[in-house]
Every structure is written in structure tokens, then in C-alpha cells.
Design a protein around this motif. Sequence first.
Motif, mmCIF file in Angstrom:
data_model
loop_
_atom_site.group_PDB
_atom_site.id
_atom_site.type_symbol
_atom_site.label_atom_id
_atom_site.label_comp_id
_atom_site.label_asym_id
_atom_site.label_seq_id
_atom_site.Cartn_x
_atom_site.Cartn_y
_atom_site.Cartn_z
ATOM 1 N N ALA A 172 -0.650 -4.118 0.306
ATOM 2 C CA ALA A 172 0.772 -3.821 0.126
ATOM 3 C C ALA A 172 1.602 -5.096 0.055
ATOM 4 N N TYR A 173 1.310 -6.055 0.948
ATOM 5 C CA TYR A 173 2.070 -7.299 0.933
ATOM 6 C C TYR A 173 1.801 -8.114 -0.333
ATOM 7 N N GLY A 174 0.603 -7.960 -0.913
ATOM 8 C CA GLY A 174 0.339 -8.634 -2.178
ATOM 9 C C GLY A 174 1.259 -8.163 -3.289
ATOM 10 N N ARG A 175 1.639 -6.878 -3.236
ATOM 11 C CA ARG A 175 2.580 -6.354 -4.235
ATOM 12 C C ARG A 175 4.025 -6.707 -3.889
ATOM 13 N N VAL A 176 4.321 -6.785 -2.614
ATOM 14 C CA VAL A 176 5.694 -7.071 -2.188
ATOM 15 C C VAL A 176 6.057 -8.533 -2.423
#
Length: 218
Positions: free
Chosen positions: A72-76
Amino acid sequence: MTDTSTRRLRLFLARARRLPAWSVIAAGTLVGCLSGGAYGLLTSTTYTATSYVVAVPTAKSTPESARGFAQAYGRVATQLAVLGNAQVWAGVPVRTLQDSVRTATSPDAPMVAVSATSSRPDLAVDMANAVSRALTRHAEEAESSTQVRLVQFSRAVKPSEPTSGSPALTALVGASAGGLLGGLTLLARPRRTGGDDVPVLAASVPNPATAADARGQR
């Protein structure tokens, strides 16, 4: 198109059809080599720097949860909520970060790779580290709900070699592509019919006398 232009076009096509097959491949290879070399010379040299952050579960979380939040943080990381803070530390507009920064994650490890590309190696380092720093700050604000901390695993270092292709490499790639297209052109062109090149031999039919003699000899 005038009659003169039509005759010239027909003459050109007729001469092209007489060329040997290898000349098409050679021409495609030459054009591809020149185009690739020109592209390598005209394109500016770029450098890429990469930093890494890792998701760490707290006592109330699990490693599987950490891997999920790493995805998720990779997309954020490339969203405005993160890049808006990163632009202050990187010293570039948000638009530059959006065009230059990319992230990558792995389903097997709770890690996020933040890569930045620039014509200046030092700026690539600054952008990668700035986005990683902003991403960890963003994760800290949500740690009470996610139960996952984001920690910087490795800072970006100044790249020693460019990531863009050299003129020699782009010329080689262009030559390979040109030769391949030339070969495909040969395969796709219409085949000549047998009447164009091979003379048709008339079938030999025996006359009645010859046929009668043949029956008498049996």
C-alpha cells in the motif's frame, strides 16, 4: 499524380523488386543503426538513485500485515500527500517528482524501493531520499491505526554510471531492430507467381500412332 510521376514510381518499384533479398535487410540495418545512434547522441544522459524503506510490524501486528502495508505504501509514495512534503526537502516542484520518481515493491518482502531519475546524479539522490523521508513521516501519522512502522532501510547513494543507453548501445539496438524489420518485410511481401519467372512446359501428348504401337507391344 501526373503521368510522369506515375511512370517514375512504377520504374522505382520495378527496380526495387529486382534487388536481391539481402539488400532489404542491409538497408533496414543501416537505417536502424543511424537512427539509434542519433537518438543516443540527442538524448540527455540520465542517472537513477534508489533508496529503500521497510515496513516493520509492531507487537499488535503480524509480518503478513507488514507486507500488505508495504504494498500500500508503495502506491501512496507517488501521491500528492507524500510528494507535497518531499518537494521541500528535494528542492524541486511536485511536478518534477511525479515525472521522476517511481516505486517498486515485492510480495515476498515488506520493502519499498524509491527510485528517482535525473540528468544530475546529486539531484536524483536528493529526490529519492526526500520521498523516502516523506513516506516514513506519512506512515508515522497512521501507525496507531495500521500497527506498522516504516523505517528507512538504505539511503540513496550517488550513482557512478548513467542509466541511459550510450550512443553505441542505442545504435546496436537500432541496427538489430532495423534488420528484424527488414526480414519481416521480406516475409510479408507478395510472392512471385510461377508464370513470372519459370517458363511453362507444354505437356507431351503421344499421337495416335505412337499410342497404338505401344499397345501392340504389350
